[in-house]
Enzyme design. Structure first.
Site, short mmCIF file in Angstrom:
data_model
loop_
_atom_site.label_atom_id
_atom_site.label_comp_id
_atom_site.label_asym_id
_atom_site.label_seq_id
_atom_site.Cartn_x
_atom_site.Cartn_y
_atom_site.Cartn_z
N SER A 126 0.81 -1.23 0.00
CA SER A 126 0.00 0.00 0.00
C SER A 126 0.84 1.27 0.00
O SER A 126 0.70 2.13 0.88
CB SER A 126 -0.92 -0.03 1.23
N ARG A 141 8.17 6.22 -3.46
CA ARG A 141 8.47 6.95 -2.22
C ARG A 141 7.64 6.33 -1.10
O ARG A 141 6.66 5.64 -1.36
CB ARG A 141 8.13 8.43 -2.37
N ASP A 179 -3.18 -1.76 -2.81
CA ASP A 179 -4.39 -2.20 -2.09
C ASP A 179 -5.66 -1.64 -2.71
O ASP A 179 -6.72 -2.28 -2.70
CB ASP A 179 -4.30 -1.85 -0.60
O1 LIG Z 1 -4.44 0.91 3.32
P1 LIG Z 1 -3.64 2.11 3.70
O2 LIG Z 1 -2.42 1.79 4.45
O3 LIG Z 1 -4.47 3.14 4.36
O4 LIG Z 1 -3.12 2.72 2.29
C1 LIG Z 1 -3.95 3.55 1.50
C2 LIG Z 1 -3.05 4.35 0.55
O5 LIG Z 1 -2.08 5.04 1.35
C3 LIG Z 1 -1.24 5.92 0.57
O6 LIG Z 1 -0.37 6.60 1.43
C4 LIG Z 1 -0.45 5.11 -0.45
O7 LIG Z 1 0.36 5.97 -1.26
C5 LIG Z 1 -1.39 4.31 -1.34
O8 LIG Z 1 -0.65 3.48 -2.23
C6 LIG Z 1 -2.32 3.45 -0.48
O9 LIG Z 1 -3.26 2.81 -1.33
#
Ligand SMILES: O=P(O)(O)OC[C@H]1O[C@@H](O)[C@H](O)[C@@H](O)[C@@H]1O
Ligand SMILES: Nc1ncnc2c1ncn2[C@@H]1O[C@H](COP(=O)(O)OP(=O)(O)O)[C@@H](O)[C@H]1O
Length: 443
Positions: A126, A141, A179
């Site tokens: 994610s 990043r 995700d």
């Molecule tokens: O499921 P999480 O950890 O809240 O992530 C959601 C999104 O969080 C962001 O910070 C990422 O850049 C994304 O790629 C990701 O889909």
């Protein structure tokens, strides 16, 4: 089970420009085509590993093929030790691989695979990735609470594979997926009307199905399906139109990634509680909200988590006893007047409402890009389903209710009837397992 359409996945990581809607984004990463045929023929046991911003989940999915669909799924969720988010690369991946090995070691006979066959895994990662193939991609990043410089630019599947080898774990990564894209794939597997997916968890992101010819910068072969998935990475949206305050700007300056993920910092779970803390701190300093002295705990960044904020926001007791207990347990503020507690609930409401309404605006932007935000003269409105997931959406009811009410407000009664928001619980894990199945090395 609806016969799922073949989807050709195009992966792109958008970096927002100043004025960002999807259509003005500039691609920063190579786009890669991925054929994703989530037909319902997949059978057997597949695994998914979902590395999120707070937890990581290991999932085992049993697919039953043509009519069996999803037979069953079992998962384990473990919090990621904060020190691993900013430590060494190997420490993070060794921890993940060790938990994966533990999950597999507990399996009984019923999960044994045919001789010579390796377990296959869909890896949900994610974070922004420059996808280079169905099962490879380099980290663009870090976001949220992660910051491991040595991993930026590295292939995350290679890192995981090496860590699994160090754990003597025989498992093959068949697919790498974000995700949000996994949630879209999982949602689409059971409902062909799913056109977009939004994650509101520790971070936030959105993905949607785009008409291939509507992607001006795509120079590859056009998919037979005529459809592609865009991973928007909308958390990195930045615009002079965003209603930013001094609290947002200070939070951003103090963050691990200043200047980045601005939209994420005003709407997602990692940050909402911290914004509330900063507001209360200023009220304590300048308006003696908690009396003559400023509570020392109120000066500690991220001490007030979004789950605590939502508990206070959801407090329905007449004397706001939940608010009182949170103030006592977390901020060591032993007693407050009911008036003060009502002010605190109002601050939570304001910050949550702003976040929810901005999230709704993002969804409207996607619907507008797809031409599904208005009813066309004489045309029957096609149903559009938005698959939502993430702990913030799932648990912060005032937030998700406000977001859905805003969608209705912005779309109008007629059009909003054709737009349905569904909670795709752990869709990304199922989506990743499906991707692993559809790209199995044994097919
Ligand atoms: O499921 P999480 O950890 O809240 O992530 C959601 C999104 O969080 C962001 O910070 C990422 O850049 C994304 O790629 C990701 O889909
Ligand atoms: N009860 C709650 N109220 C509000 N927000 C919550 C609650 N529980 C979890 N959250 C938010 O959800 C986030 C976890 O989201 P989740 O999707 O479960 O994991 P991840 O972000 O690691 O994928 C937490 O960081 C928190 O911000």
């Amino acid at each position: 089970m609806n016969e799922s359409p073949h989807l050709r996945f195009e992966y792109s990581v958008y970096k927002s420009g100043e004025e960002v809607g999807v259509d003005v984004c500039s691609f920063i990463a190579e786009l890669i085509l991925r054929l994703f045929s989530c037909s319902s023929h997949e059978t057997g046991l597949y695994y998914a590993l979902d590395l999120g911003g707070t937890n990581f989940r290991v999932l085992r999915v049993h697919l039953g093929g043509q009519n069996g669909g999803l037979v069953n799924q079992e998962f384990a969720e473990v919090p990621i030790p904060p020190e691993l988010m900013t430590g060494a690369a190997d420490a993070l991946f060794d921890y993940i691989a060790a938990e994966l090995a533990k999950f597999v070691a507990q399996e009984g006979q019923e999960h044994e695979l045919p001789p010579g066959r390796k377990r296959e895994l869909g890896f949900t990662f994610s974070f922004p990735v420059n996808q280079t193939s169905i099962a490879s991609g380099t980290l663009v990043r870090w976001t949220k609470g992660f910051s491991i410089d040595e991993l930026v630019g590295q292939d995350v599947v290679t890192e995981l594979t090496r860590a699994m080898k160090r754990q003597n774990l025989e498992m093959h990564v068949s697919a790498l997926v974000n995700d949000t894209v996994g949630t879209l794939a999982g949602g689409r597997y059971t409902n062909k009307d799913v056109a977009a997916a939004v994650i509101l968890g520790t971070g936030t992101n959105a993905a949607y199905v785009e008409r291939a010819q509507a992607i001006p910068k795509w120079h590859g072969a056009l998919p037979k399906s005529g459809e592609m998935v865009i991973n928007m990475e909308w958390g990195n949206f930045k615009s002079s139109h965003l209603p930013l305050t001094e609290f947002d700007n200070a939070l951003d300056m103090d963050s691990l990634n200043p200047g980045e993920q601005i939209f994420e910092k005003v709407i997602s779970g990692m940050y909402l509680g911290e914004i509330v803390r900063r507001v209360l701190l200023k009220m304590a300093e300048e308006a003696s909200l908690f009396g003559e002295t400023v509570p020392s705990k109120l000066q500690v960044p991220f001490i007030l988590r979004t789950p605590d904020m939502s508990a206070m926001h959801h407090d329905t007791s007449s004397d706001l006893k939940v608010v009182a207990s949170k103030l006592k347990d977390i901020l060591e503020i032993p007693s407050t007047s009911l008036k003060t507690r009502k002010v605190i609930v109002e601050v939570c409401n304001i910050i949550a409402t702003r976040g929810a309404r901005l999230a709704a605006a993002g969804v409207i932007a996607i619907l507008r890009k797809m031409g599904k935000d208005v009813a066309k003269e004489g045309e029957l409105l096609q149903k559009t389903v938005i698959a939502m997931d993430g702990g913030l959406y799932e648990h912060y009811n005032e937030y998700s209710k406000c977001m859905e009410n805003t969608l209705t407000e912005l779309l109008g009664e007629e059009v909003s009837k054709a737009v349905e928001v569904v909670h795709a619980n752990d869709g990304s894990g199922i989506g990743a397992a499906l991707l692993a199945a559809s790209h199995s090395q044994y097919l």
